[in-house]
Design a protein around this motif. Structure first.
Motif, PDB file in Angstrom:
ATOM      1  N   SER A 142       7.461 -58.733  40.139  1.00  0.00           N
ATOM      2  CA  SER A 142       8.817 -58.206  40.121  1.00  0.00           C
ATOM      3  C   SER A 142       9.815 -59.294  40.481  1.00  0.00           C
ATOM      4  O   SER A 142       9.648 -60.449  40.129  1.00  0.00           O
ATOM      5  CB  SER A 142       8.928 -57.010  41.064  1.00  0.00           C
ATOM      6  OG  SER A 142      10.168 -56.393  40.908  1.00  0.00           O
ATOM      7  N   ASP A 143      10.880 -58.937  41.186  1.00  0.00           N
ATOM      8  CA  ASP A 143      11.903 -59.910  41.573  1.00  0.00           C
ATOM      9  C   ASP A 143      11.698 -60.411  42.994  1.00  0.00           C
ATOM     10  O   ASP A 143      12.505 -61.173  43.498  1.00  0.00           O
ATOM     11  CB  ASP A 143      13.295 -59.279  41.466  1.00  0.00           C
ATOM     12  CG  ASP A 143      13.646 -58.956  40.036  1.00  0.00           C
ATOM     13  OD1 ASP A 143      13.114 -59.634  39.144  1.00  0.00           O
ATOM     14  OD2 ASP A 143      14.441 -58.035  39.820  1.00  0.00           O
ATOM     15  N   ILE A 144      10.635 -59.977  43.653  1.00  0.00           N
ATOM     16  CA  ILE A 144      10.438 -60.351  45.045  1.00  0.00           C
ATOM     17  C   ILE A 144       9.894 -61.764  45.164  1.00  0.00           C
ATOM     18  O   ILE A 144      10.495 -62.631  45.769  1.00  0.00           O
ATOM     19  CB  ILE A 144       9.535 -59.340  45.766  1.00  0.00           C
ATOM     20  CG1 ILE A 144      10.222 -57.970  45.786  1.00  0.00           C
ATOM     21  CG2 ILE A 144       9.234 -59.788  47.178  1.00  0.00           C
ATOM     22  CD1 ILE A 144       9.403 -56.861  46.356  1.00  0.00           C
ATOM     23  N   ALA A 145       8.729 -62.039  44.594  1.00  0.00           N
ATOM     24  CA  ALA A 145       8.127 -63.378  44.685  1.00  0.00           C
ATOM     25  C   ALA A 145       7.038 -63.507  43.637  1.00  0.00           C
ATOM     26  O   ALA A 145       6.447 -62.522  43.224  1.00  0.00           O
ATOM     27  CB  ALA A 145       7.543 -63.617  46.071  1.00  0.00           C
ATOM     28  N   THR A 146       6.758 -64.746  43.209  1.00  0.00           N
ATOM     29  CA  THR A 146       5.670 -64.956  42.265  1.00  0.00           C
ATOM     30  C   THR A 146       4.330 -64.874  42.976  1.00  0.00           C
ATOM     31  O   THR A 146       3.390 -64.317  42.454  1.00  0.00           O
ATOM     32  CB  THR A 146       5.795 -66.317  41.569  1.00  0.00           C
ATOM     33  OG1 THR A 146       5.918 -67.330  42.567  1.00  0.00           O
ATOM     34  CG2 THR A 146       7.003 -66.346  40.669  1.00  0.00           C
TER      35      THR A 146
END
Length: 99
Positions: free
Chosen positions: A33-37
């Motif tokens: 998602s947009d949190i972390a890879t």
């Protein structure tokens, strides 16, 4: 120094939204998602939020039913478990995830 944070069991698993975007949460890692890879979870403190800058660090803090999650010096997000769904609150929108 950063202190390790273990994510509660109710939030762990492979979650996806209706657009097939994945969020994977394990005992010590959050990715997708947009949190972390691929982020390792650490306890959220004021010093950690201001001093550590890395895409591989995810700061977490549990407040009641909410799990606060964010990258250092980034915008905080909230995870809430609602039955079989996981709701991700980011800024002004909510993303519903399911297994």
């Amino acid at each position: 120094s950063l202190k390790a944070y273990n994510v509660p069991k109710r939030y762990r698993g492979h979650w996806k939204n209706k657009y097939k975007h994945w969020l994977t949460i394990s005992k010590r890692h959050i990715s997708g998602s947009d949190i972390a890879t691929h982020g390792t979870t650490y306890r959220w403190t004021a010093k950690a939020y201001q001093r550590h800058f890395s895409n591989h660090i995810v700061l977490c803090l549990r407040r009641g039913k909410y799990l606060n999650v964010c990258l250092p010096s980034g915008e905080p997000s909230y995870l809430v478990r609602k039955g079989k769904y996981l709701k991700l609150h980011e800024d002004t929108w909510v993303d519903t995830l399911h297994r």
